[in-house]
Motif scaffolding. Structure first.
Motif, mmCIF file in Angstrom:
data_model
loop_
_atom_site.group_PDB
_atom_site.id
_atom_site.type_symbol
_atom_site.label_atom_id
_atom_site.label_comp_id
_atom_site.label_asym_id
_atom_site.label_seq_id
_atom_site.Cartn_x
_atom_site.Cartn_y
_atom_site.Cartn_z
ATOM 1 N N ILE A 138 9.919 0.845 -15.049
ATOM 2 C CA ILE A 138 10.791 1.315 -13.967
ATOM 3 C C ILE A 138 11.034 0.104 -13.066
ATOM 4 N N ILE A 139 12.311 -0.175 -12.787
ATOM 5 C CA ILE A 139 12.648 -1.324 -11.929
ATOM 6 C C ILE A 139 13.322 -0.794 -10.662
ATOM 7 N N VAL A 140 12.774 -1.201 -9.519
ATOM 8 C CA VAL A 140 13.287 -0.725 -8.225
ATOM 9 C C VAL A 140 13.839 -1.916 -7.448
ATOM 10 N N LEU A 141 15.036 -1.752 -6.874
ATOM 11 C CA LEU A 141 15.590 -2.754 -5.952
ATOM 12 C C LEU A 141 15.918 -2.010 -4.669
ATOM 13 N N ASP A 142 15.464 -2.518 -3.529
ATOM 14 C CA ASP A 142 15.750 -1.817 -2.275
ATOM 15 C C ASP A 142 15.714 -2.794 -1.103
ATOM 16 N N PRO A 143 16.458 -2.488 -0.029
ATOM 17 C CA PRO A 143 16.396 -3.391 1.134
ATOM 18 C C PRO A 143 15.073 -3.294 1.876
ATOM 19 N N ILE A 144 14.687 -4.426 2.464
ATOM 20 C CA ILE A 144 13.490 -4.522 3.305
ATOM 21 C C ILE A 144 13.995 -4.807 4.721
ATOM 22 N N PRO A 145 13.423 -4.199 5.758
ATOM 23 C CA PRO A 145 13.922 -4.469 7.121
ATOM 24 C C PRO A 145 13.820 -5.950 7.478
ATOM 25 N N ARG A 146 14.870 -6.442 8.147
ATOM 26 C CA ARG A 146 14.844 -7.825 8.660
ATOM 27 C C ARG A 146 14.907 -7.738 10.170
ATOM 28 N N LYS A 147 13.736 -7.684 10.797
ATOM 29 C CA LYS A 147 13.676 -7.337 12.224
ATOM 30 C C LYS A 147 14.290 -8.389 13.143
ATOM 31 N N LYS A 167 7.647 -3.298 3.051
ATOM 32 C CA LYS A 167 6.952 -3.511 1.772
ATOM 33 C C LYS A 167 5.831 -2.488 1.583
ATOM 34 N N LYS A 168 5.012 -2.323 2.626
ATOM 35 C CA LYS A 168 3.855 -1.434 2.486
ATOM 36 C C LYS A 168 4.308 0.010 2.202
ATOM 37 N N GLU A 169 5.346 0.436 2.924
ATOM 38 C CA GLU A 169 5.840 1.810 2.730
ATOM 39 C C GLU A 169 6.432 1.992 1.329
ATOM 40 N N GLN A 170 7.156 0.986 0.865
ATOM 41 C CA GLN A 170 7.740 1.091 -0.487
ATOM 42 C C GLN A 170 6.635 1.202 -1.540
ATOM 43 N N LEU A 171 5.632 0.314 -1.402
ATOM 44 C CA LEU A 171 4.572 0.315 -2.414
ATOM 45 C C LEU A 171 3.761 1.605 -2.349
ATOM 46 N N THR A 172 3.563 2.130 -1.138
ATOM 47 C CA THR A 172 2.774 3.366 -0.992
ATOM 48 C C THR A 172 3.471 4.526 -1.706
ATOM 49 N N VAL A 173 4.780 4.644 -1.501
ATOM 50 C CA VAL A 173 5.482 5.781 -2.113
ATOM 51 C C VAL A 173 5.551 5.620 -3.640
ATOM 52 N N LEU A 174 5.734 4.389 -4.107
ATOM 53 C CA LEU A 174 5.837 4.177 -5.560
ATOM 54 C C LEU A 174 4.485 4.352 -6.247
ATOM 55 N N ASP A 175 3.444 3.920 -5.544
ATOM 56 C CA ASP A 175 2.094 3.966 -6.116
ATOM 57 C C ASP A 175 1.615 5.406 -6.386
ATOM 58 N N LYS A 176 2.220 6.373 -5.688
ATOM 59 C CA LYS A 176 1.843 7.780 -5.929
ATOM 60 C C LYS A 176 2.274 8.238 -7.320
ATOM 61 N N HIS A 177 3.284 7.558 -7.878
ATOM 62 C CA HIS A 177 3.880 8.044 -9.134
ATOM 63 C C HIS A 177 3.735 7.083 -10.303
ATOM 64 N N PHE A 178 3.711 5.757 -9.999
ATOM 65 C CA PHE A 178 3.752 4.755 -11.062
ATOM 66 C C PHE A 178 2.620 3.752 -10.868
ATOM 67 N N LYS A 179 2.452 2.922 -11.912
ATOM 68 C CA LYS A 179 1.561 1.772 -11.769
ATOM 69 C C LYS A 179 2.456 0.584 -11.353
ATOM 70 N N ILE A 180 2.102 -0.083 -10.259
ATOM 71 C CA ILE A 180 2.906 -1.222 -9.794
ATOM 72 C C ILE A 180 2.507 -2.453 -10.614
ATOM 73 N N GLU A 181 3.488 -3.085 -11.240
ATOM 74 C CA GLU A 181 3.200 -4.241 -12.101
ATOM 75 C C GLU A 181 3.604 -5.562 -11.444
ATOM 76 N N GLY A 182 4.525 -5.502 -10.480
ATOM 77 C CA GLY A 182 4.966 -6.760 -9.848
ATOM 78 C C GLY A 182 5.847 -6.468 -8.651
ATOM 79 N N TYR A 183 5.789 -7.379 -7.655
ATOM 80 C CA TYR A 183 6.619 -7.217 -6.444
ATOM 81 C C TYR A 183 7.134 -8.577 -6.032
#
Ligand SMILES: C[S@@+](CC[C@H](N)C(=O)[O-])C[C@H]1O[C@@H](n2cnc3c(N)ncnc32)[C@H](O)[C@@H]1O
Length: 202
Positions: A138-147, A167-183
């Protein structure tokens, strides 16, 4: 009519959506390269592009790849079908939260510029479905806030997605469903984008 509704209606036009995206992203070459490298599809791979929009990324896959894009927006799908007429690509109107596909039907599932359109509960339903239909990656592309860039902040505020996660919020939500292989993150135009490689959970 409020500004958000007005903007959403304007962006429903495929040409304007693509033009606005191109301006904000500062040209698209960098983004295309990052996605192509991360996806690295083998010939004969079955690829599902969830929320494919106008088919912006379908051209990254050659004829040996079996590509399916799903979206809710019929204007975007009509545009995509016309653009890729007579190619090994199909575009289907389907809700990502309730997909009409078999278990592990796709080798690779793409969520490109998609996640930030959904609050947690809806996103969890979609990711559960993605985990069901994905076989390998599964490949995810999404914007990250640029404060710290006021111009970026303004354009992020105009984005149609109301749920831009760090980043932390994205990884937290994805980690509930998938194994994270790279960021990884990269900057392009006014945006910082994350690209996350995952594998489905059994
Ligand atoms: C920002 S666009 C991204 C489109 C495309 N991935 C791209 O990057 O060009 C998000 C897309 O998700 C679609 N969408 C929103 N909710 C959806 C759902 N529940 N199921 C399928 N598609 C959906 C929208 O119609 C829109 O085309």
């Amino acid at each position: 009519m409020n500004l958000k509704k007005f903007k959403n209606e304007i962006l429903d036009a495929p040409f304007l959506f693509n033009l606005v995206r191109s301006i904000l992203i500062g040209g698209k070459t960098k983004m295309y390269t990052q996605i192509k490298n991360a996806v690295n599809a083998n010939p004969n791979s079955r690829v599902l592009d969830v929320g494919c929009g106008t088919g912006e990324f379908a051209f990254l896959f050659n004829e040996s790849v079996d590509y399916t894009g799903i979206d809710l927006n019929k204007h975007f799908l009509a545009h995509a079908s016309l653009t890729y007429k007579n190619q090994n690509k199909r575009f289907i109107q389907m809700n990502a939260a309730k997909m009409d596909f078999k278990q592990k039907e796709f080798d690779i599932v793409l969520l490109l510029s998609f996640m930030h359109h959904f609050p947690g509960e809806t996103l969890n339903k979609i990711l559960k479905e993605v985990n069901r239909v994905a076989k390998s990656r599964i490949i995810v592309l999404d914007p990250i806030p640029r404060k710290y860039n006021p111009l970026s902040k303004l354009f992020y505020a105009l984005d149609r997605g109301d749920f831009i996660r760090n980043k932390k919020e994205q990884l937290t939500v994805l980690d509930k469903h998938f194994k994270i292989e790279g960021y990884k993150e990269f900057k392009t135009g006014l945006y910082t984008l994350s690209i996350i490689q995952c594998s489905p959970n059994p």
